[in-house]
Motif scaffolding. Sequence first.
Motif, short mmCIF file in Angstrom:
data_model
loop_
_atom_site.label_atom_id
_atom_site.label_comp_id
_atom_site.label_asym_id
_atom_site.label_seq_id
_atom_site.Cartn_x
_atom_site.Cartn_y
_atom_site.Cartn_z
N VAL A 154 0.86 -1.19 0.00
CA VAL A 154 0.00 0.00 0.00
C VAL A 154 0.90 1.23 0.00
O VAL A 154 1.57 1.53 0.99
CB VAL A 154 -0.93 0.02 1.22
CG1 VAL A 154 -1.84 1.25 1.17
CG2 VAL A 154 -1.77 -1.25 1.27
N VAL A 155 0.93 1.94 -1.12
CA VAL A 155 1.77 3.12 -1.26
C VAL A 155 0.89 4.36 -1.11
O VAL A 155 0.01 4.62 -1.93
CB VAL A 155 2.48 3.13 -2.63
CG1 VAL A 155 3.36 4.39 -2.74
CG2 VAL A 155 3.32 1.88 -2.80
N GLY A 156 1.14 5.11 -0.05
CA GLY A 156 0.27 6.22 0.32
C GLY A 156 -0.68 5.70 1.40
O GLY A 156 -1.75 5.19 1.08
N VAL A 157 -0.26 5.79 2.65
CA VAL A 157 -0.98 5.11 3.72
C VAL A 157 -2.30 5.81 4.03
O VAL A 157 -2.34 7.00 4.34
CB VAL A 157 -0.12 5.03 5.00
CG1 VAL A 157 -0.91 4.45 6.16
CG2 VAL A 157 1.12 4.18 4.73
N VAL A 158 -3.39 5.07 3.87
CA VAL A 158 -4.73 5.51 4.23
C VAL A 158 -5.29 4.46 5.18
O VAL A 158 -5.47 3.30 4.79
CB VAL A 158 -5.64 5.66 2.99
CG1 VAL A 158 -7.05 6.06 3.42
CG2 VAL A 158 -5.06 6.67 2.01
N ASN A 159 -5.55 4.84 6.41
CA ASN A 159 -5.93 3.85 7.41
C ASN A 159 -7.19 3.08 7.03
O ASN A 159 -7.31 1.88 7.31
CB ASN A 159 -6.11 4.52 8.78
CG ASN A 159 -4.78 4.94 9.38
OD1 ASN A 159 -3.80 4.21 9.32
ND2 ASN A 159 -4.73 6.14 9.93
N SER A 160 -8.15 3.74 6.39
CA SER A 160 -9.37 3.04 5.99
C SER A 160 -9.09 1.95 4.97
O SER A 160 -9.75 0.91 4.96
CB SER A 160 -10.40 4.03 5.44
OG SER A 160 -10.86 4.90 6.45
N ARG A 168 -10.81 -8.29 4.51
CA ARG A 168 -10.82 -9.31 3.46
C ARG A 168 -9.80 -10.42 3.71
O ARG A 168 -9.62 -11.29 2.87
CB ARG A 168 -10.53 -8.66 2.10
CG ARG A 168 -11.65 -7.79 1.57
CD ARG A 168 -11.37 -7.34 0.15
NE ARG A 168 -11.02 -8.46 -0.71
CZ ARG A 168 -10.54 -8.33 -1.95
NH1 ARG A 168 -10.35 -7.13 -2.46
NH2 ARG A 168 -10.24 -9.39 -2.68
N GLY A 169 -9.12 -10.36 4.84
CA GLY A 169 -8.12 -11.38 5.14
C GLY A 169 -6.83 -11.21 4.37
O GLY A 169 -6.08 -12.17 4.20
N LEU A 170 -6.55 -9.99 3.92
CA LEU A 170 -5.34 -9.72 3.16
C LEU A 170 -4.29 -9.06 4.06
O LEU A 170 -4.61 -8.20 4.89
CB LEU A 170 -5.65 -8.79 1.98
CG LEU A 170 -6.59 -9.36 0.92
CD1 LEU A 170 -6.99 -8.29 -0.08
CD2 LEU A 170 -5.95 -10.55 0.21
N GLY A 171 -3.06 -9.46 3.87
CA GLY A 171 -1.96 -8.80 4.55
C GLY A 171 -1.52 -7.58 3.75
O GLY A 171 -1.88 -7.41 2.58
N TYR A 172 -0.70 -6.73 4.37
CA TYR A 172 -0.24 -5.55 3.66
C TYR A 172 1.09 -5.07 4.22
O TYR A 172 1.45 -5.36 5.38
CB TYR A 172 -1.28 -4.41 3.73
CG TYR A 172 -1.70 -4.01 5.13
CD1 TYR A 172 -0.89 -3.20 5.93
CD2 TYR A 172 -2.91 -4.44 5.65
CE1 TYR A 172 -1.28 -2.83 7.20
CE2 TYR A 172 -3.32 -4.08 6.93
CZ TYR A 172 -2.49 -3.27 7.70
OH TYR A 172 -2.88 -2.92 8.97
N LEU A 173 1.80 -4.35 3.37
CA LEU A 173 3.00 -3.62 3.78
C LEU A 173 2.74 -2.15 3.49
O LEU A 173 2.64 -1.75 2.33
CB LEU A 173 4.22 -4.10 2.99
CG LEU A 173 4.80 -5.47 3.34
CD1 LEU A 173 5.99 -5.78 2.44
CD2 LEU A 173 5.22 -5.52 4.79
N PRO A 174 2.59 -1.32 4.51
CA PRO A 174 2.34 0.10 4.28
C PRO A 174 3.63 0.83 3.90
O PRO A 174 4.70 0.53 4.44
CB PRO A 174 1.80 0.60 5.62
CG PRO A 174 2.37 -0.34 6.63
CD PRO A 174 2.54 -1.66 5.94
N CYS A 175 3.52 1.76 2.96
CA CYS A 175 4.70 2.48 2.47
C CYS A 175 4.32 3.93 2.20
O CYS A 175 3.25 4.21 1.64
CB CYS A 175 5.22 1.82 1.20
SG CYS A 175 6.75 2.55 0.57
#
Length: 275
Positions: A154-160, A168-175
Amino acid sequence: MTLDTAAYRTLADLVARVRAGALGPDPATRRIAVAFTTRQAVRHTGRGTGYRNEVLSLRLAEAVGSCAVEPGTLPETALDDCVGADVARLLGHPLLPVRVAALDAYLAHVAPHAPQHGAEPVRLPAGSSLAKSRARARAVTELLDLPAGATVLVVGVVNSLLEALRARGLGYLPCDLKGGVTEWDEPVATDALAAAERCDALLVSGMTLGNGTFDPLRRHALRHGKQLVMFAQTGSAVLPRFLGQGVSAVCAEPYPFFWLDGGPGVIHRYREDVR
């Protein structure tokens, strides 16, 4: 009628085609009537952190093109440079955000967001800023076709958006170039390309157009066959032109943005296989 999504190698290629008059009327004959900035500070109810936004917007006839900038970085002279200027001149402006906003205004003018151009309108209900943010996040993340357990950059961190991915059961790497931590104290990476190597798909802000990081991320997605979904207030009319050229889907949100009004709104989704 569908958008011309020729094989643009870079954003500069698209600009060159517009300047040559290949996508519509000569941009030298189209002048910006109004130039303005929108500044926002927000902290949603129930959230522990807030953020600021600043956006440059240019009005061309019925269309508004926009490009977000880091708050406080846009010179005061930028508005004077833009107002009354023709689009061709602004496409050569030394400031990248001005070039992006001008391109966005021109492309929104020649091909407005509409079903005949491949857009699927999605209604946002009236509500609080947080309620509308979450509704938009659901519309954006629905564009990802991934199994549970996949990891999204996720590029451009938006908490929502992060909330919607977790639902949805998806993992993420915030950037984000600013780094820091998320609402949940998760570390935020600053090197998007390095983080992309560890992710199955990319969910990327249109702000990357204005800071020069879009093309490398698009090339990564194209080279590795990964989904690249763009959520775009910046360049909402620009990014659909890259469908099939590394971009798999776009959630386009032209001005006025959801955070400006508590009433109902509309965003526009584009998909690679619906053009």
